[in-house]
Scaffold this active site. Structure first.
Site, PDB file in Angstrom:
ATOM      1  N   GLU A   1      -5.593  -5.027  10.342  1.00  0.00           N
ATOM      2  CA  GLU A   1      -4.603  -3.970  10.580  1.00  0.00           C
ATOM      3  C   GLU A   1      -4.933  -3.262  11.892  1.00  0.00           C
ATOM      4  OE1 GLU A   1      -2.405  -2.662   6.803  1.00  0.00           O
ATOM      5  OE2 GLU A   1      -4.137  -1.354   7.008  1.00  0.00           O
TER       6      GLU A   1
ATOM      7  N   SER B   1       3.083  -1.943  10.132  1.00  0.00           N
ATOM      8  CA  SER B   1       4.538  -1.819  10.305  1.00  0.00           C
ATOM      9  C   SER B   1       5.319  -3.100  10.031  1.00  0.00           C
ATOM     10  CB  SER B   1       4.863  -1.323  11.715  1.00  0.00           C
ATOM     11  OG  SER B   1       4.281  -0.073  11.944  1.00  0.00           O
TER      12      SER B   1
ATOM     13  N   GLY C   1       2.888  -1.186   4.265  1.00  0.00           N
ATOM     14  CA  GLY C   1       2.851   0.244   3.951  1.00  0.00           C
ATOM     15  C   GLY C   1       4.250   0.783   3.715  1.00  0.00           C
TER      16      GLY C   1
ATOM     17  N   ASN D   1       0.872  -1.173   0.000  1.00  0.00           N
ATOM     18  CA  ASN D   1       0.000   0.000   0.000  1.00  0.00           C
ATOM     19  C   ASN D   1       0.913   1.227   0.000  1.00  0.00           C
ATOM     20  OD1 ASN D   1      -1.825   2.030   0.370  1.00  0.00           O
ATOM     21  ND2 ASN D   1      -2.534   1.360   2.402  1.00  0.00           N
ATOM     22  N   TRP D   2       1.047   1.818  -1.176  1.00  0.00           N
ATOM     23  CA  TRP D   2       1.942   2.981  -1.292  1.00  0.00           C
ATOM     24  C   TRP D   2       1.349   4.235  -0.642  1.00  0.00           C
ATOM     25  CZ3 TRP D   2       4.078   3.091  -7.056  1.00  0.00           C
ATOM     26  CH2 TRP D   2       5.000   2.059  -7.211  1.00  0.00           C
ATOM     27  N   LYS D   3       0.053   4.180  -0.311  1.00  0.00           N
ATOM     28  CA  LYS D   3      -0.625   5.363   0.259  1.00  0.00           C
ATOM     29  C   LYS D   3      -0.418   6.553  -0.683  1.00  0.00           C
ATOM     30  CE  LYS D   3      -0.296   3.163   4.724  1.00  0.00           C
ATOM     31  NZ  LYS D   3      -0.174   3.246   6.167  1.00  0.00           N
TER      32      LYS D   3
ATOM     33  N   HIS E   1      -9.786   1.234   4.729  1.00  0.00           N
ATOM     34  CA  HIS E   1      -8.507   1.433   5.430  1.00  0.00           C
ATOM     35  C   HIS E   1      -8.701   2.422   6.586  1.00  0.00           C
ATOM     36  CE1 HIS E   1      -4.372   2.508   6.273  1.00  0.00           C
ATOM     37  NE2 HIS E   1      -4.024   1.393   5.652  1.00  0.00           N
TER      38      HIS E   1
HETATM   39  P1  13P Z   1       2.693   0.523   7.637  1.00  0.00           P
HETATM   40  O1  13P Z   1       3.309  -0.752   7.124  1.00  0.00           O
HETATM   41  O2  13P Z   1       3.395   1.765   7.155  1.00  0.00           O
HETATM   42  O3  13P Z   1       2.443   0.487   9.111  1.00  0.00           O
HETATM   43  O4  13P Z   1       1.247   0.609   6.968  1.00  0.00           O
HETATM   44  C1  13P Z   1       0.374  -0.425   7.154  1.00  0.00           C
HETATM   45  C2  13P Z   1      -0.825  -0.111   6.365  1.00  0.00           C
HETATM   46  O5  13P Z   1      -1.593   0.765   6.741  1.00  0.00           O
HETATM   47  C3  13P Z   1      -1.022  -0.846   5.110  1.00  0.00           C
HETATM   48  O6  13P Z   1      -2.296  -0.652   4.600  1.00  0.00           O
END
Ligand code: 13P
Length: 253
Positions: free
Chosen positions: A163, A211, A232, A8-10, A93
């Site tokens: 999550e 994480s 992420g 998930n590149w956000k 999400h």
């Molecule tokens: P992180 O791996 O940066 O904690 O993000 C997790 C996430 O929200 C994936 O959708």
């Protein structure tokens, strides 16, 4: 069923050039991977460009609108994603829930995504853990409201991502979750879903996110009771993300 590692590149990176490099580098580094499915959920504006670079990695969106089409300025529909070759979409999400997304909308989006032919990646997870274990009921309620009215034989097409919000890298004062936290919730989610299914229905895949990095991925994959990971921050580094993919590949029998 194949294990799955989803990035998930956000809202990253900030240019198509960087997105292309990150994608191509990741493709190169996982070239030997055969048994693990790899998906990158990128910002909408990059998806068509990435699609042209390689088909080794499947693509996903990070949201869709709750209605199929019409006068909704600024929104993106499930059909639009499907028609450019996208296969997956993250729904519900916690970062979107923090912006006002609720279970009712997520439920509408899941049904629309399935109708369009997209695989929904439904995110559930509690903000915090309490001594009375109320977080199990919190997740159960998210599952029930988000999956309300979804056909039994469509449930196996959904991926459920656990999550815990308290473990996500963007959460202030976050703390690490461990494989045990993941395993007990994965068991609980399977039980909650299996109560909705007939014997002949297949289980959806359940994955863990929060994480995950190249040091703890093996523990989550081996002991976390899950069929894959949602990554992420570490997915923005091709080396780290590909290490996670390879760890998963090596764990397959
Ligand atoms: P992180 O791996 O940066 O904690 O993000 C997790 C996430 O929200 C994936 O959708």
């Amino acid at each position: 069923m194949k294990k799955i590692i989803i990035a998930n590149w956000k809202m990253n990176p900030s240019s198509p050039k960087e997105a292309g490099q990150l994608f191509s580098n990741t493709v190169k580094l996982i070239s030997g991977v055969k048994k693990t499915e790899v998906v990158i959920c990128a910002p909408y504006v990059y998806l068509s460009g990435l699609k042209k670079l390689s088909s080794k990695i499947s693509l996903g969106g990070q949201n869709i609108f709750k209605v199929e089409e019409g006068a909704y300025t600024g929104e993106i529909s499930a059909d639009m994603l499907y028609n450019i070759g996208v296969q997956y979409v993250i729904l519900g999400h916690s970062e979107r829930r923090a912006l006002g997304e609720n279970n009712l909308n997520v439920n509408k989006k899941i049904k629309i995504a399935l109708r369009a032919g997209l695989t929904p990646i439904l995110c559930v997870g509690e903000d915090k853990r309490d001594e009375n274990h109320g977080y199990f009921n919190f997740v159960k309620n998210q599952l029930e409201e988000c999956l309300n009215g979804v056909q039994k034989d469509s449930l196996s097409k959904i991926i459920i991502a656990y999550e815990p919000v308290w473990a996500i890298s963007s959460t202030l004062n976050r703390r690490d979750a461990n494989a045990n936290d993941s395993r007990e919730m994965a068991i609980f989610i399977r039980k909650t879903i299996s109560d909705k299914l007939n014997n002949q229905n297949k289980m959806p895949r359940i994955i863990y996110g929060g994480s995950v990095n190249e040091r703890d991925a093996e523990d989550f994959i081996k002991n976390g009771g899950v069929d894959g990971l949602l990554v992420g921050r570490a997915s923005l580094n091709a080396k780290k993300f590909s290490s996670i993919v390879k760890i998963c590949e090596a764990s397959e029998r």
